[in-house]
Scaffold this motif. Structure first.
Motif, PDB file in Angstrom:
ATOM      1  N   ALA A  65      45.958  -7.644  13.097  1.00  0.00           N
ATOM      2  CA  ALA A  65      44.381  -7.738  13.118  1.00  0.00           C
ATOM      3  C   ALA A  65      43.613  -6.175  13.414  1.00  0.00           C
ATOM      4  O   ALA A  65      44.064  -5.800  14.519  1.00  0.00           O
ATOM      5  N   VAL A  66      42.567  -5.720  12.771  1.00  0.00           N
ATOM      6  CA  VAL A  66      42.231  -4.646  12.944  1.00  0.00           C
ATOM      7  C   VAL A  66      40.543  -4.919  12.908  1.00  0.00           C
ATOM      8  O   VAL A  66      40.134  -5.912  12.209  1.00  0.00           O
ATOM      9  N   PRO A  67      39.644  -4.045  13.466  1.00  0.00           N
ATOM     10  CA  PRO A  67      38.115  -4.168  13.578  1.00  0.00           C
ATOM     11  C   PRO A  67      37.750  -3.304  12.312  1.00  0.00           C
ATOM     12  O   PRO A  67      38.335  -2.495  11.942  1.00  0.00           O
ATOM     13  N   LEU A  68      36.283  -3.469  12.101  1.00  0.00           N
ATOM     14  CA  LEU A  68      35.570  -2.615  11.368  1.00  0.00           C
ATOM     15  C   LEU A  68      35.584  -1.158  11.834  1.00  0.00           C
ATOM     16  O   LEU A  68      35.871  -0.071  11.375  1.00  0.00           O
ATOM     17  N   CYS A  69      34.992  -1.120  13.200  1.00  0.00           N
ATOM     18  CA  CYS A  69      34.695   0.037  13.822  1.00  0.00           C
ATOM     19  C   CYS A  69      35.239   0.139  15.182  1.00  0.00           C
ATOM     20  O   CYS A  69      36.234  -0.657  15.537  1.00  0.00           O
ATOM     21  N   GLY A  70      34.462   0.820  16.142  1.00  0.00           N
ATOM     22  CA  GLY A  70      34.868   0.921  17.619  1.00  0.00           C
ATOM     23  C   GLY A  70      33.821   1.639  18.150  1.00  0.00           C
ATOM     24  O   GLY A  70      32.974   2.264  17.649  1.00  0.00           O
ATOM     25  N   PRO A  71      33.916   1.521  19.649  1.00  0.00           N
ATOM     26  CA  PRO A  71      32.865   2.214  20.298  1.00  0.00           C
ATOM     27  C   PRO A  71      32.531   3.613  20.195  1.00  0.00           C
ATOM     28  O   PRO A  71      31.763   4.191  20.737  1.00  0.00           O
ATOM     29  N   ALA A  72      33.702   4.291  19.454  1.00  0.00           N
ATOM     30  CA  ALA A  72      33.498   5.867  19.256  1.00  0.00           C
ATOM     31  C   ALA A  72      32.207   6.025  18.497  1.00  0.00           C
ATOM     32  O   ALA A  72      31.539   7.043  18.670  1.00  0.00           O
ATOM     33  N   VAL A  73      31.717   5.107  17.522  1.00  0.00           N
ATOM     34  CA  VAL A  73      30.490   5.344  16.992  1.00  0.00           C
ATOM     35  C   VAL A  73      29.357   5.500  17.784  1.00  0.00           C
ATOM     36  O   VAL A  73      28.144   6.008  17.562  1.00  0.00           O
ATOM     37  N   GLU A  74      29.383   5.018  19.058  1.00  0.00           N
ATOM     38  CA  GLU A  74      28.208   5.005  19.906  1.00  0.00           C
ATOM     39  C   GLU A  74      28.016   6.460  20.321  1.00  0.00           C
ATOM     40  O   GLU A  74      26.494   6.972  20.844  1.00  0.00           O
ATOM     41  N   GLY A  75      28.828   7.424  20.316  1.00  0.00           N
ATOM     42  CA  GLY A  75      28.511   8.794  20.404  1.00  0.00           C
ATOM     43  C   GLY A  75      27.820   9.547  19.482  1.00  0.00           C
ATOM     44  O   GLY A  75      27.692  10.692  19.566  1.00  0.00           O
ATOM     45  N   TYR A  76      27.626   8.913  18.212  1.00  0.00           N
ATOM     46  CA  TYR A  76      27.155   9.667  16.947  1.00  0.00           C
ATOM     47  C   TYR A  76      25.884   8.757  16.534  1.00  0.00           C
ATOM     48  O   TYR A  76      26.041   7.774  16.760  1.00  0.00           O
ATOM     49  N   PRO A  77      25.129   9.580  15.673  1.00  0.00           N
ATOM     50  CA  PRO A  77      24.134   8.773  15.007  1.00  0.00           C
ATOM     51  C   PRO A  77      24.851   7.568  14.140  1.00  0.00           C
ATOM     52  O   PRO A  77      25.835   7.908  13.464  1.00  0.00           O
ATOM     53  N   HIS A  78      24.224   6.449  14.264  1.00  0.00           N
ATOM     54  CA  HIS A  78      24.754   5.382  13.306  1.00  0.00           C
ATOM     55  C   HIS A  78      23.681   4.278  13.053  1.00  0.00           C
ATOM     56  O   HIS A  78      22.725   4.223  13.969  1.00  0.00           O
ATOM     57  N   ALA A  79      23.885   3.733  12.102  1.00  0.00           N
ATOM     58  CA  ALA A  79      23.084   2.580  11.589  1.00  0.00           C
ATOM     59  C   ALA A  79      22.759   1.474  12.859  1.00  0.00           C
ATOM     60  O   ALA A  79      23.789   1.275  13.462  1.00  0.00           O
ATOM     61  N   GLU A  80      21.694   0.782  12.888  1.00  0.00           N
ATOM     62  CA  GLU A  80      21.378  -0.142  13.893  1.00  0.00           C
ATOM     63  C   GLU A  80      22.423  -1.436  13.894  1.00  0.00           C
ATOM     64  O   GLU A  80      22.640  -1.961  15.028  1.00  0.00           O
ATOM     65  N   HIS A  81      22.743  -1.635  12.685  1.00  0.00           N
ATOM     66  CA  HIS A  81      24.077  -2.945  12.594  1.00  0.00           C
ATOM     67  C   HIS A  81      25.257  -2.517  13.159  1.00  0.00           C
ATOM     68  O   HIS A  81      26.084  -3.467  13.129  1.00  0.00           O
ATOM     69  N   MET A  82      25.434  -1.457  13.342  1.00  0.00           N
ATOM     70  CA  MET A  82      26.726  -0.876  13.657  1.00  0.00           C
ATOM     71  C   MET A  82      26.877  -1.190  15.204  1.00  0.00           C
ATOM     72  O   MET A  82      26.720  -0.143  16.127  1.00  0.00           O
ATOM     73  N   THR A  83      27.054  -2.320  15.563  1.00  0.00           N
ATOM     74  CA  THR A  83      27.107  -2.878  17.061  1.00  0.00           C
ATOM     75  C   THR A  83      28.219  -3.317  17.541  1.00  0.00           C
ATOM     76  O   THR A  83      29.568  -3.202  16.555  1.00  0.00           O
ATOM     77  N   GLU A  84      28.434  -3.946  18.833  1.00  0.00           N
ATOM     78  CA  GLU A  84      29.705  -4.585  19.149  1.00  0.00           C
ATOM     79  C   GLU A  84      30.594  -5.575  18.019  1.00  0.00           C
ATOM     80  O   GLU A  84      31.793  -5.699  18.440  1.00  0.00           O
ATOM     81  N   TRP A  85      29.793  -6.037  17.633  1.00  0.00           N
ATOM     82  CA  TRP A  85      30.369  -7.189  16.616  1.00  0.00           C
ATOM     83  C   TRP A  85      31.398  -6.519  15.776  1.00  0.00           C
ATOM     84  O   TRP A  85      32.302  -6.977  15.141  1.00  0.00           O
ATOM     85  N   THR A  86      31.132  -5.070  15.308  1.00  0.00           N
ATOM     86  CA  THR A  86      32.283  -4.337  14.417  1.00  0.00           C
ATOM     87  C   THR A  86      33.424  -3.863  15.462  1.00  0.00           C
ATOM     88  O   THR A  86      34.133  -3.343  14.484  1.00  0.00           O
ATOM     89  N   TYR A  87      33.121  -4.191  16.614  1.00  0.00           N
ATOM     90  CA  TYR A  87      34.490  -3.957  17.228  1.00  0.00           C
ATOM     91  C   TYR A  87      35.596  -4.885  17.527  1.00  0.00           C
ATOM     92  O   TYR A  87      36.501  -4.663  18.216  1.00  0.00           O
ATOM     93  N   GLN A  88      35.099  -5.980  16.975  1.00  0.00           N
ATOM     94  CA  GLN A  88      36.056  -7.192  17.035  1.00  0.00           C
ATOM     95  C   GLN A  88      37.008  -7.126  15.812  1.00  0.00           C
ATOM     96  O   GLN A  88      36.617  -7.510  14.587  1.00  0.00           O
TER      97      GLN A  88
END
Length: 280
Positions: free
Chosen positions: A101-124
């Motif tokens: 299994a893979v997630p949608l995204c990861g914590p790396a997005v936090e270091g860059y501009p991102h939409a508000e919905h790109m939060t911890e749920w996308t790391y699961q």
């Protein structure tokens, strides 16, 4: 000005190179290699895709969500580059759980501009996007040990129940399409229970519509919907074209450039849908 011409002018004026290449391939007969070449700029040395290929985050790091967009773009163009895809799947295997299994995204997005919905749920890690990635690899005709491992995990997850939101369900249907045992009645029964499912064409809110589940009239998911439902959503899609020729979006990307990039994506997507249903 007609629907197509206005949208073409929008894409030529405001879309990024990738969507202009895709438009040229789908609607003007351009060589699909141009789409592959444009995608190369988003592929990292590790084989994954990043650099805001999916524009809701401006992160250069490789992310499964960007890999999925790359696969979708290749499929839309009718393009194939097995080395490009295989490198991306090797990367997916390197970041997957032991079950695949893979997630949608990861914590790396936090270091860059991102939409508000790109939060911890996308790391699961989850069915979204794992199931969708497996389904797209089947469409691309690429075999890989990760695909088989992830498929077994997805089958086990979906045997226990469908996702609770329409995005996850869309990914599940991408996977189930290739198993040859799609239970249309079970899917039809589940649709009204989904969060973010926009069944009513008159509903202006954000959501996944029947046209996104049945993207073409020959989709195996087309029988889930009545002619009246699909016609209403096609009418709504046409009505939603903006004065500048492009289609708008119902969420907030991280900035003006990302907004235009996403509008380019959804405009080419709208034209492809309208073409498939003979509405252009």
């Amino acid at each position: 000005m007609d629907i197509f011409t206005a949208a073409r002018d929008f894409v030529r004026r405001d879309a990024r190179v990738l969507e202009r290449r895709l438009f040229a391939t789908v609607f003007e007969g351009a060589d699909a290699q141009g789409v592959v070449d444009a995608l190369r700029g988003f592929q990292n040395a590790d084989g994954g895709f990043g650099w805001g290929l999916e524009p809701d985050k401006r992160c250069p790091d490789s992310l499964p969500l960007d890999v999925e967009v790359a696969f979708d773009t290749l499929l839309a163009a009718g393009a194939r580059d097995e080395d490009m895809v295989r490198r991306a799947v090797d990367w997916l295997a390197s970041v997957a759980t032991p079950d695949g299994a893979v997630p949608l995204c990861g914590p790396a997005v936090e270091g860059y501009p991102h939409a508000e919905h790109m939060t911890e749920w996308t790391y699961q890690p989850g069915v979204n996007p794992t199931a969708g990635l497996v389904g797209r690899l089947h469409k691309l005709g690429v075999e890989h040990p990760w695909r088989d491992k992830a498929a077994a995990w997805c089958a086990e997850q979906l045997a226990n129940g469908f996702p609770e939101d329409a995005h996850g369900m869309h990914e599940a249907l991408e996977f189930l399409e290739h198993r040859g045992d799609a239970d249309l009645d079970r899917v039809r029964e589940w649709l009204p229970k989904l969060a973010y499912y926009r069944a009513d064409a008159a509903d202006p809110s954000y959501g996944v519509t029947p046209l996104q589940f049945a993207q073409t009239p020959d989709s195996i998911w087309r029988p889930l919907f009545t002619d009246e439902q699909l016609d209403a959503h096609l009418d709504r899609l046409i009505a939603d074209q903006q004065p500048d020729g492009g289609w708008g979006i119902t969420w907030e990307p991280p900035g003006p450039a990302a907004t235009l990039e996403y509008r380019g994506i959804v405009t080419v997507g709208a034209l492809r849908t309208l073409k498939a249903y003979n509405r252009l």
